[in-house]
Motif scaffolding. Structure first.
Motif, PDB file in Angstrom:
ATOM      1  N   VAL A  63       0.864  -1.181   0.000  1.00 40.67           N
ATOM      2  CA  VAL A  63       0.000   0.000   0.000  1.00 40.67           C
ATOM      3  C   VAL A  63       0.901   1.232   0.000  1.00 40.67           C
ATOM      4  O   VAL A  63       1.669   1.447   0.950  1.00 40.67           O
ATOM      5  CB  VAL A  63      -0.928   0.027   1.231  1.00 40.67           C
ATOM      6  CG1 VAL A  63      -1.852   1.242   1.172  1.00 40.67           C
ATOM      7  CG2 VAL A  63      -1.736  -1.263   1.311  1.00 40.67           C
ATOM      8  N   ARG A  64       0.834   2.020  -1.062  1.00 39.02           N
ATOM      9  CA  ARG A  64       1.668   3.226  -1.183  1.00 39.02           C
ATOM     10  C   ARG A  64       0.772   4.464  -1.142  1.00 39.02           C
ATOM     11  O   ARG A  64      -0.168   4.590  -1.933  1.00 39.02           O
ATOM     12  CB  ARG A  64       2.473   3.214  -2.481  1.00 39.02           C
ATOM     13  CG  ARG A  64       3.566   2.163  -2.510  1.00 39.02           C
ATOM     14  CD  ARG A  64       4.336   2.203  -3.825  1.00 39.02           C
ATOM     15  NE  ARG A  64       5.429   1.242  -3.811  1.00 39.02           N
ATOM     16  CZ  ARG A  64       6.657   1.509  -3.411  1.00 39.02           C
ATOM     17  NH1 ARG A  64       6.937   2.743  -2.970  1.00 39.02           N
ATOM     18  NH2 ARG A  64       7.592   0.599  -3.420  1.00 39.02           N
ATOM     19  N   LEU A  65       1.097   5.365  -0.227  1.00 41.42           N
ATOM     20  CA  LEU A  65       0.300   6.576  -0.028  1.00 41.42           C
ATOM     21  C   LEU A  65       1.177   7.806  -0.188  1.00 41.42           C
ATOM     22  O   LEU A  65       2.286   7.863   0.344  1.00 41.42           O
ATOM     23  CB  LEU A  65      -0.329   6.567   1.371  1.00 41.42           C
ATOM     24  CG  LEU A  65      -0.986   7.873   1.855  1.00 41.42           C
ATOM     25  CD1 LEU A  65      -2.200   8.215   0.998  1.00 41.42           C
ATOM     26  CD2 LEU A  65      -1.366   7.759   3.328  1.00 41.42           C
ATOM     27  N   THR A  73       4.558  17.743   1.084  1.00 36.19           N
ATOM     28  CA  THR A  73       4.295  16.425   0.515  1.00 36.19           C
ATOM     29  C   THR A  73       5.055  15.359   1.287  1.00 36.19           C
ATOM     30  O   THR A  73       6.220  15.549   1.639  1.00 36.19           O
ATOM     31  CB  THR A  73       4.720  16.378  -0.966  1.00 36.19           C
ATOM     32  OG1 THR A  73       4.083  17.438  -1.680  1.00 36.19           O
ATOM     33  CG2 THR A  73       4.352  15.050  -1.602  1.00 36.19           C
ATOM     34  N   ALA A  74       4.401  14.237   1.535  1.00 37.82           N
ATOM     35  CA  ALA A  74       5.062  13.108   2.188  1.00 37.82           C
ATOM     36  C   ALA A  74       4.542  11.814   1.580  1.00 37.82           C
ATOM     37  O   ALA A  74       3.409  11.739   1.094  1.00 37.82           O
ATOM     38  CB  ALA A  74       4.818  13.122   3.691  1.00 37.82           C
ATOM     39  N   THR A  75       5.382  10.803   1.644  1.00 40.80           N
ATOM     40  CA  THR A  75       5.065   9.505   1.056  1.00 40.80           C
ATOM     41  C   THR A  75       5.368   8.409   2.065  1.00 40.80           C
ATOM     42  O   THR A  75       6.315   8.509   2.853  1.00 40.80           O
ATOM     43  CB  THR A  75       5.892   9.267  -0.217  1.00 40.80           C
ATOM     44  OG1 THR A  75       5.644  10.333  -1.138  1.00 40.80           O
ATOM     45  CG2 THR A  75       5.533   7.951  -0.882  1.00 40.80           C
ATOM     46  N   GLY A  76       4.578   7.354   2.048  1.00 41.10           N
ATOM     47  CA  GLY A  76       4.831   6.214   2.917  1.00 41.10           C
ATOM     48  C   GLY A  76       4.187   4.969   2.361  1.00 41.10           C
ATOM     49  O   GLY A  76       3.378   5.024   1.429  1.00 41.10           O
ATOM     50  N   ARG A  92       0.915   8.078  10.093  1.00 39.72           N
ATOM     51  CA  ARG A  92       2.371   8.194   9.952  1.00 39.72           C
ATOM     52  C   ARG A  92       2.747   9.129   8.806  1.00 39.72           C
ATOM     53  O   ARG A  92       3.630   9.982   8.948  1.00 39.72           O
ATOM     54  CB  ARG A  92       2.959   6.796   9.724  1.00 39.72           C
ATOM     55  CG  ARG A  92       4.478   6.767   9.697  1.00 39.72           C
ATOM     56  CD  ARG A  92       4.999   5.343   9.727  1.00 39.72           C
ATOM     57  NE  ARG A  92       4.701   4.602   8.504  1.00 39.72           N
ATOM     58  CZ  ARG A  92       3.864   3.589   8.415  1.00 39.72           C
ATOM     59  NH1 ARG A  92       3.181   3.185   9.496  1.00 39.72           N
ATOM     60  NH2 ARG A  92       3.661   2.961   7.277  1.00 39.72           N
ATOM     61  N   VAL A  93       2.059   9.020   7.694  1.00 34.14           N
ATOM     62  CA  VAL A  93       2.378   9.870   6.545  1.00 34.14           C
ATOM     63  C   VAL A  93       1.965  11.313   6.804  1.00 34.14           C
ATOM     64  O   VAL A  93       2.689  12.262   6.449  1.00 34.14           O
ATOM     65  CB  VAL A  93       1.717   9.313   5.269  1.00 34.14           C
ATOM     66  CG1 VAL A  93       1.952  10.253   4.083  1.00 34.14           C
ATOM     67  CG2 VAL A  93       2.272   7.921   4.940  1.00 34.14           C
ATOM     68  N   LEU A  94       0.835  11.530   7.431  1.00 31.58           N
ATOM     69  CA  LEU A  94       0.413  12.902   7.751  1.00 31.58           C
ATOM     70  C   LEU A  94       1.376  13.545   8.741  1.00 31.58           C
ATOM     71  O   LEU A  94       1.693  14.748   8.629  1.00 31.58           O
ATOM     72  CB  LEU A  94      -1.005  12.888   8.316  1.00 31.58           C
ATOM     73  CG  LEU A  94      -2.128  12.559   7.327  1.00 31.58           C
ATOM     74  CD1 LEU A  94      -3.462  12.460   8.058  1.00 31.58           C
ATOM     75  CD2 LEU A  94      -2.197  13.614   6.225  1.00 31.58           C
ATOM     76  N   ALA A  95       1.872  12.762   9.701  1.00 34.04           N
ATOM     77  CA  ALA A  95       2.849  13.305  10.649  1.00 34.04           C
ATOM     78  C   ALA A  95       4.133  13.682   9.929  1.00 34.04           C
ATOM     79  O   ALA A  95       4.733  14.730  10.211  1.00 34.04           O
ATOM     80  CB  ALA A  95       3.129  12.274  11.745  1.00 34.04           C
TER      81      ALA A  95
END
Length: 483
Positions: A63-65, A73-76, A92-95
């Motif tokens: 799962v890539r977000l 911009t952030a990716t996880g 985690r990605v929003l943080a």
């Protein structure tokens, strides 16, 4: 391997939608999110010393977000698909987004757009079991007729879905199979490999005969002085050219950063060169990691550089549109075309038929074991018109010395032969080369293109190259394999 897992048919799309909704719920309506959920089922049967030593199969969900919130911009990513795991990923990605630098080059989300259905894919390949792969290995080993063999046979199935906050969604499925094997005669090696989208189209015996014939023909090599020689490159060697041209030349990020030789609109290659990236020519996914539809992209048209591959970010930098090449590494390394087809002499500009991997040693003009040096009649025809030069089976350990001119150094392997008066006359010890790949294919440098191509597997699932043999005016060999 089985496509009939506990997942429902649309499970990937359902999970992608859940993640988009979670982002909106936790970050507000102003947050932009895009998510790709992919499931890969890969099975691999490996053999060495002419016996299977490893048979493994696995199923993995990824799962890539990517989120864009308040100008950042952030990716996880992760492999959790239950509610708690998806919520943890989003949090985690929003943080991470709160602590990343502002992203003024954010190119926005792909708007809702029509994505074609997946091309036909073969369920029998997706569901292939170890017995079917073992039978191909047995055929390869038996055809090598007593030579030591090693290699692999693999099958793979992929299902993927995409969704974003702009209301765009897509899904697709694909299956593939590949075999890559080596035969050894003393210290001489010969290889054969093939990529197909139907396991039934793999011919283990033909591949084993080809590898063994080339190994026997490579025995008792002689030393040859370095220098510039005309060459016939077999498809495996041409595949290395295509891979390096793809990664370092037709890469939109490198082009935007002026680190690529590519100059669209300029006749940088011989007119015999037409190069197309065509992910849908075989079983492939119809969209990229940003949800942009994939399509055939002509990179070089009759010698003139026509385009480079772009994701949304690199495209925005140069004022054009994405070509559907966003991938896991495109934001860092750059968008790379992964399904390159070099048009053959008989099918310039259109899809060529992947050639059989069978050995046609009788087409060679040499006698004895040297007949096995030539894999097929198309290569034999090119060799027959070379007065003096080298027949090159494969290139390896290739490394970039100068990215802008794409000067590469590397070694030959798995067979190198001297050609005199259109005949293979001696096996030659491996040589090191230093060559600019664009220069080797420049106007006037490509003397002939074979009429049939072979589709060759890459190291990663979903990637391949389709290449014919090439007869080139010159290749710069700079020393022996030891230096």
């Amino acid at each position: 391997m089985s496509t009939g897992s506990t997942w429902a048919a649309d499970a990937e799309l359902e999970v992608a939608g859940q993640v988009v909704e979670l982002v909106a719920r936790l970050a507000g309506a102003g947050a932009q999110a895009e998510v790709t959920v992919s499931r890969t089922e890969l099975a691999l049967t490996r053999f060495a010393n002419s016996a299977i030593h490893q048979n493994v199969a696995g199923s993995a969900v990824d799962v890539r977000l990517r989120v864009h919130v308040a100008g950042r911009t952030a990716t996880g990513g992760g492999n959790a698909v239950l509610a708690d795991g998806l919520r943890a990923l989003v949090e985690r990605v929003l943080a991470a987004a709160r602590f990343t630098p502002p992203d003024p080059a954010w190119s926005g989300l792909t708007p809702p757009v029509t994505v074609l259905a997946s091309t036909d894919w073969d369920p029998a390949t997706a569901d292939a079991g170890p017995d079917e792969r073992a039978a191909l290995v047995r055929a390869f080993v038996d055809a090598a007729d007593g030579l030591a063999t090693a290699g692999y046979c693999r099958t793979a199935y992929r299902a993927a879905a995409f969704a974003n906050s702009a209301g765009h969604s897509a899904r697709g499925r694909a299956a593939e199979a590949a075999m890559d094997g080596i035969a050894r005669d003393g210290g001489a090696d010969g290889t054969a490999r093939h990529w197909v989208d139907r396991l039934a189209d793999l011919d283990g015996a033909a591949l084993g005969r080809r590898a063994a014939a080339k190994a026997r023909a490579a025995a008792d090599p002689v030393e040859l002085a370095p220098g510039r020689y005309p060459v016939v490159l077999e498809p495996a060697a041409v595949g290395d050219l295509l891979e390096n041209l793809s990664w370092y030349g037709f890469n939109g990020k490198r082009y935007a950063e002026r680190q690529s030789f590519a100059a669209p609109g300029v006749a940088q290659f011989d007119r015999a060169v037409t190069l197309v990236d065509d992910p849908l020519a075989a079983s492939g996914l119809p969209f990229d990691l940003e949800g942009t539809p994939t399509r055939a992209l002509t990179l070089v048209d009759a010698g003139t550089t026509n385009a480079v591959a772009h994701d949304r970010r690199s495209a925005a930098e140069v004022g054009t549109a994405s070509t559907g090449h966003a991938g896991p590494d495109s934001s860092t390394f750059g968008p790379v075309p992964r399904n390159l087809r070099l048009a053959t002499a008989g099918t310039a500009g259109s899809a060529s038929t992947a050639g059989s991997a069978s050995t046609a040693g009788s087409a060679s003009m040499a006698g004895g074991d040297l007949a096995g040096a030539i894999a097929d009649p198309e290569t034999a025809a090119l060799v027959s018109r070379m007065q003096r030069g080298l027949l090159v089976s494969d290139l390896w350990y290739t490394r970039v010395l100068d990215p802008l001119s794409l000067v590469i150094t590397g070694l030959t392997r798995n067979g190198l032969w001297l050609v005199e008066d259109g005949r293979v006359t001696r096996a030659v010890r491996d040589l090191r080369f230093t060559e600019s790949y664009p220069r080797a294919l420049a106007p006037g440098a490509v003397l002939e293109v074979g009429r049939r191509a072979q589709r060759l597997p890459d190291r990663t699932v979903g990637a391949w190259s389709e290449a014919p043999s090439l007869r080139l005016a010159s290749w710069n060999f700079t020393g022996g394999a030891s230096g």
